[in-house]
Design an enzyme around this catalytic site. Structure first.
Site, PDB file in Angstrom:
ATOM      1  N   LEU A 165      51.972  28.431  38.071  1.00  0.00           N
ATOM      2  CA  LEU A 165      52.804  27.402  37.461  1.00  0.00           C
ATOM      3  C   LEU A 165      51.932  26.622  36.487  1.00  0.00           C
ATOM      4  O   LEU A 165      50.725  26.493  36.690  1.00  0.00           O
ATOM      5  CB  LEU A 165      53.369  26.449  38.531  1.00  0.00           C
ATOM      6  N   ASP A 166      52.547  26.078  35.462  1.00  0.00           N
ATOM      7  CA  ASP A 166      51.799  25.272  34.512  1.00  0.00           C
ATOM      8  C   ASP A 166      51.233  24.031  35.193  1.00  0.00           C
ATOM      9  O   ASP A 166      51.714  23.603  36.253  1.00  0.00           O
ATOM     10  CB  ASP A 166      52.698  24.845  33.349  1.00  0.00           C
ATOM     11  N   LYS A 167      50.234  23.439  34.576  1.00  0.00           N
ATOM     12  CA  LYS A 167      49.543  22.282  35.143  1.00  0.00           C
ATOM     13  C   LYS A 167      50.511  21.204  35.618  1.00  0.00           C
ATOM     14  O   LYS A 167      50.365  20.654  36.713  1.00  0.00           O
ATOM     15  CB  LYS A 167      48.586  21.701  34.105  1.00  0.00           C
TER      16      LYS A 167
END
Length: 254
Positions: free
Chosen positions: A75-77
């Site tokens: 998942l993105d940051k």
């Protein structure tokens, strides 16, 4: 006499760090966590510490023997939600193959700019480009096939609450596809291509105080257990910042 000099890159020993993991499910084969925002999944040259990878090494030291510390997908940051981690090599390769075959169901919720009235399938290729030394994704005819299904859950004045299902899993896929159709996710600082209405501009600062990231959460995951071969279905509730955003949008008067 000719001398050949060989320069070897120093092997990086990744550091284990005591970072709290929000564990939703665990057995001796897999681990499913609810990822917090503001944490990078994989370390890199610029970020060798304080990642989910470092946290897994501390919680489960045997993960050093598994590629990517057993992380199946990312998942993105600043995206929150469910992620699967394998605890042994057999589970890792089974789940990676299931991911490749699109057999792992991942559903998201997002709050986007503008009104989307109907469910849609966004079937547009995505290509990686480089912008100011950063990875940047864009819809491009030479990109990889990418499909995102969006379902309208609720419509506010000038904003829409969506449920989203990934068919493919390209980097930044949901964010890129929604930005391309001029309905970028609220709080997205990179893919923020959308139509701003004059009435909504006055609320932008208020929204930034409520949520300081993209309003995107992976709330549901379904997959076959690598050992027991039964379906695992898990859900999480929306985090506080997205719930607070929804409450605000429901009650705001334009």
């Amino acid at each position: 006499m000719k001398i050949n000099t060989v320069f070897c890159k120093k092997k990086i020993v990744w550091q284990a760090q005591n970072i709290i993991l929000n564990i939703i499910y665990e057995d001796k084969h897999i681990l499913v966590i609810n990822k917090n925002s503001n944490i990078i999944v994989h370390p890199g040259t610029k970020n060798t510490k304080n990642t989910l990878f470092n946290a897994i090494l501390y919680y489960y030291p045997y993960a050093r023997n598994i590629p990517r510390a057993g992380i199946i997908h990312r998942l993105d940051k600043d995206t929150t939600g469910l992620m699967i981690i394998a605890k042994n090599i057999n589970s890792y390769f089974f789940l990676k193959q299931e991911l490749k075959n699109h057999n792992i169901i991942r559903n998201y919720e997002a709050i986007v700019n503008g009104i989307i009235k109907n469910n849609k399938i966004i079937n547009l290729p995505i290509k990686r480009i480089y912008k100011k030394n950063n990875i940047y994704m864009n819809v491009h005819p030479l990109g990889k096939p990418s499909m995102t299904k969006i379902f309208v859950k609720n419509i506010f004045k000038n904003y829409t609450h969506l449920k989203i299902q990934l068919t493919t899993g390209r980097t930044h896929q949901i964010r890129v596809h929604l930005s391309h159709i001029k309905h970028s996710i609220i709080g997205d600082k990179i893919y923020k291509n959308h139509n701003i209405f004059n009435k909504t501009k006055i609320y932008e600062n208020k929204i930034k105080k409520i949520i300081n990231r993209q309003a995107l959460h992976a709330y549901h995951i379904k997959f076959i257990h690598p050992f027991y071969k039964t379906y695992i279905k898990l859900n999480t509730v929306l985090p506080d910042d997205i719930n607070n955003l929804i409450f605000f949008l429901k009650n705001v008067i334009f």
